[in-house]
Design an enzyme around this catalytic site. Structure first.
Site, PDB file in Angstrom:
ATOM      1  N   ASP A   1       0.864  -1.194   0.000  1.00 60.08           N
ATOM      2  CA  ASP A   1       0.000   0.000   0.000  1.00 60.08           C
ATOM      3  C   ASP A   1       0.891   1.230   0.000  1.00 60.08           C
ATOM      4  O   ASP A   1       1.967   1.199   0.612  1.00 60.08           O
ATOM      5  CB  ASP A   1      -0.892  -0.002   1.262  1.00 60.08           C
ATOM      6  CG  ASP A   1      -2.177   0.774   1.065  1.00 60.08           C
ATOM      7  OD1 ASP A   1      -2.089   1.989   0.790  1.00 60.08           O
ATOM      8  OD2 ASP A   1      -3.264   0.192   1.183  1.00 60.08           O
TER       9      ASP A   1
ATOM     10  N   TYR B   1     -11.864   7.476 -12.564  1.00 60.91           N
ATOM     11  CA  TYR B   1     -12.003   6.148 -11.944  1.00 60.91           C
ATOM     12  C   TYR B   1     -12.616   5.171 -12.944  1.00 60.91           C
ATOM     13  O   TYR B   1     -12.078   4.098 -13.203  1.00 60.91           O
ATOM     14  CB  TYR B   1     -12.881   6.279 -10.707  1.00 60.91           C
ATOM     15  CG  TYR B   1     -13.067   5.012  -9.905  1.00 60.91           C
ATOM     16  CD1 TYR B   1     -11.981   4.385  -9.288  1.00 60.91           C
ATOM     17  CD2 TYR B   1     -14.334   4.450  -9.725  1.00 60.91           C
ATOM     18  CE1 TYR B   1     -12.165   3.238  -8.523  1.00 60.91           C
ATOM     19  CE2 TYR B   1     -14.516   3.311  -8.952  1.00 60.91           C
ATOM     20  CZ  TYR B   1     -13.432   2.707  -8.356  1.00 60.91           C
ATOM     21  OH  TYR B   1     -13.609   1.571  -7.591  1.00 60.91           O
TER      22      TYR B   1
ATOM     23  N   THR C   1     -20.094  -1.520  -1.247  1.00 57.96           N
ATOM     24  CA  THR C   1     -19.841  -2.425  -0.121  1.00 57.96           C
ATOM     25  C   THR C   1     -19.597  -1.585   1.124  1.00 57.96           C
ATOM     26  O   THR C   1     -19.061  -0.476   1.036  1.00 57.96           O
ATOM     27  CB  THR C   1     -18.601  -3.290  -0.430  1.00 57.96           C
ATOM     28  OG1 THR C   1     -18.849  -4.001  -1.642  1.00 57.96           O
ATOM     29  CG2 THR C   1     -18.324  -4.301   0.676  1.00 57.96           C
TER      30      THR C   1
ATOM     31  N   ARG D   1     -18.384   8.912   1.200  1.00 54.34           N
ATOM     32  CA  ARG D   1     -19.406   7.981   0.755  1.00 54.34           C
ATOM     33  C   ARG D   1     -20.623   8.055   1.667  1.00 54.34           C
ATOM     34  O   ARG D   1     -20.516   8.471   2.816  1.00 54.34           O
ATOM     35  CB  ARG D   1     -18.855   6.553   0.750  1.00 54.34           C
ATOM     36  CG  ARG D   1     -17.846   6.391  -0.321  1.00 54.34           C
ATOM     37  CD  ARG D   1     -17.386   4.983  -0.409  1.00 54.34           C
ATOM     38  NE  ARG D   1     -16.909   4.819  -1.757  1.00 54.34           N
ATOM     39  CZ  ARG D   1     -17.623   4.265  -2.734  1.00 54.34           C
ATOM     40  NH1 ARG D   1     -18.820   3.783  -2.499  1.00 54.34           N
ATOM     41  NH2 ARG D   1     -17.125   4.199  -3.938  1.00 54.34           N
TER      42      ARG D   1
HETATM   43  N1  UDP Z   1     -25.019  10.648  -1.080  1.00 51.38           N
HETATM   44  C1  UDP Z   1     -25.867  11.430  -0.326  1.00 51.38           C
HETATM   45  N2  UDP Z   1     -25.370  12.113   0.744  1.00 51.38           N
HETATM   46  C2  UDP Z   1     -24.067  12.050   1.134  1.00 51.38           C
HETATM   47  C3  UDP Z   1     -23.188  11.222   0.372  1.00 51.38           C
HETATM   48  C4  UDP Z   1     -23.705  10.544  -0.723  1.00 51.38           C
HETATM   49  O1  UDP Z   1     -27.070  11.544  -0.637  1.00 51.38           O
HETATM   50  O2  UDP Z   1     -23.681  12.702   2.129  1.00 51.38           O
HETATM   51  C5  UDP Z   1     -25.562   9.920  -2.240  1.00 51.38           C
HETATM   52  C6  UDP Z   1     -24.763  10.101  -3.528  1.00 51.38           C
HETATM   53  O3  UDP Z   1     -25.176  11.259  -4.211  1.00 51.38           O
HETATM   54  C7  UDP Z   1     -25.099   8.816  -4.262  1.00 51.38           C
HETATM   55  C8  UDP Z   1     -25.290   7.793  -3.150  1.00 51.38           C
HETATM   56  O4  UDP Z   1     -25.495   8.540  -1.962  1.00 51.38           O
HETATM   57  O5  UDP Z   1     -26.305   8.941  -4.967  1.00 51.38           O
HETATM   58  C9  UDP Z   1     -24.082   6.888  -2.967  1.00 51.38           C
HETATM   59  O6  UDP Z   1     -22.942   7.686  -2.911  1.00 51.38           O
HETATM   60  P1  UDP Z   1     -21.506   7.142  -2.581  1.00 51.38           P
HETATM   61  O7  UDP Z   1     -20.561   8.275  -2.661  1.00 51.38           O
HETATM   62  O8  UDP Z   1     -21.542   6.357  -1.319  1.00 51.38           O
HETATM   63  O9  UDP Z   1     -21.145   6.077  -3.706  1.00 51.38           O
HETATM   64  P2  UDP Z   1     -21.437   5.965  -5.283  1.00 51.38           P
HETATM   65  O10 UDP Z   1     -22.333   4.785  -5.337  1.00 51.38           O
HETATM   66  O11 UDP Z   1     -22.098   7.190  -5.805  1.00 51.38           O
HETATM   67  O12 UDP Z   1     -20.099   5.742  -5.873  1.00 51.38           O
END
Ligand code: UDP
Length: 328
Positions: free
Chosen positions: A32, A146, A176, A187
């Site tokens: 890492d 990404y 996950t 996230r």
């Molecule tokens: N999201 C949200 N509030 C937050 C963070 C994320 O509503 O504080 C939403 C984001 O817009 C997405 C979903 O939650 O629609 C999942 O986001 P994440 O960043 O966890 O992962 P993604 O699946 O988008 O890569």
């Protein structure tokens, strides 16, 4: 003793993989560069003679002395906040890093599994997503660094398989969660849990009608392990097909954490996929695998982990607004 190299070993999935391979009786070499990983996730392994750690960036030439039976390439930033902060490293680890590790696998005669992602489907127009769907990705958007690195990663992996006969596996990992997620990675799960613990309102992006399907980490690791040990060379979706809207999910978290905060709405980030749900027919048929941990149980365990974090760690959170909401 079989020897396995795990890149991204100090990260969320990488550290759980290290635990799993130690438990299976392997000699584990963790690697890492610690840009997004945290040694805290693997410090319990340092005392074991069957574990060694190499502090190295896999986008540079990778040297590992001795034999290798397996390589799992899990090094990569993996949250939208990281792609915006470290876009070049994200591209390099998925592209150059994968190239180096495929070269290493070829040299050592090792089987290699690469961590691909549901992000290769982009903002999917086919629902749920099967492995045959080619995706709908914006190459130049904030997530492009990404998504495209991971798409290139799949291409070069298949090329090494077809041209050099390298023994390859491709796991398409869907959202996950579980212990050791980084609290400040932006996230949705660490964001909501951190907000609940700090007594802040929960920030739902957009109107919250977008969907995700969350897989508990133990299930995910089991699926990855089975794929590695299988004979199947084409990509396999590994995720939990139980889909939920982000708004309903926020309400579940409010109930689970007992917070009396409310939901506040923020603009939807650019290219945020509107729906995501894996079709896991292949994983069921080929690996005999499906998730076993329901969201309620998984979220309870995850919240228990976040509650163990110190007040200082809880305060270290990032706010995601700088990440280019609706910027084109
Ligand atoms: N999201 C949200 N509030 C937050 C963070 C994320 O509503 O504080 C939403 C984001 O817009 C997405 C979903 O939650 O629609 C999942 O986001 P994440 O960043 O966890 O992962 P993604 O699946 O988008 O890569």
């Amino acid at each position: 003793m079989k020897r396995v190299l795990i890149t991204g070993a100090a990260g969320f999935l990488g550290s759980h993989l290290c635990d799993r391979f130690i438990a299976e009786g392997f000699h584990v070499i963790g690697m890492d560069n610690l840009i997004t990983g945290d040694l805290k996730n693997i410090e319990h392994l340092f005392k074991l003679p069957e574990f060694e750690f190499h502090h190295h960036d896999v986008s540079k030439f990778v040297h590992v002395p001795g034999s290798l039976d397996y390589i799992l390439h899990f090094a990569s930033p993996a949250s939208p906040i990281d792609y915006l902060k470290i876009p070049i490293q994200t591209l390099k680890v998925g592209a150059l890093g994968t190239h180096n590790l495929l070269g290493l696998a070829k040299d050592k005669g090792a089987r290699i599994l690469i961590a691909s992602t549901s992000e290769i489907y982009g903002d999917p127009l086919v629902h749920p997503q099967t492995e045959e769907y080619y995706g709908n990705v914006n190459t130049i958007g904030p997530r492009g660094v990404y998504d495209e690195a991971k798409r290139f990663q799949e291409s070069i992996t298949m090329a090494y398989h077809r041209f050099h006969g390298v023994d390859t596996r491709i796991a398409r990992i869907f959202n996950t969660y579980g212990p050791r997620m980084r609290l400040n990675d932006g996230r949705v799960i660490p964001a909501f849990m951190g907000q609940a613990l700090r007594g802040e309102d929960l920030t739902v992006f957009g109107d919250g009608s977008q969907t995700r399907s969350f897989c508990y980490v133990d299930d995910e690791i089991e699926g990855i392990y089975r794929l590695l040990m299988s004979d199947y060379k084409l990509p396999v979706n590994i995720g939990n097909p139980h889909e939920i809207t982000i708004k309903d999910f926020a309400e579940e978290i409010i109930k689970l954490t007992g917070t009396d905060q409310k939901i506040v709405y923020k603009p939807l980030p650019k290219d945020d996929p509107m729906q995501r749900q894996p079709d896991i027919t292949k994983a069921r048929n080929i690996l005999g695998w499906e998730p076993k941990v329901g969201r309620e149980e998984g979220m309870r365990k995850t919240f228990k982990y976040f509650r163990t974090l110190s007040k200082e760690e809880l305060e270290k959170t990032e706010h995601r607004d700088f990440t280019g909401h609706n910027r084109s």
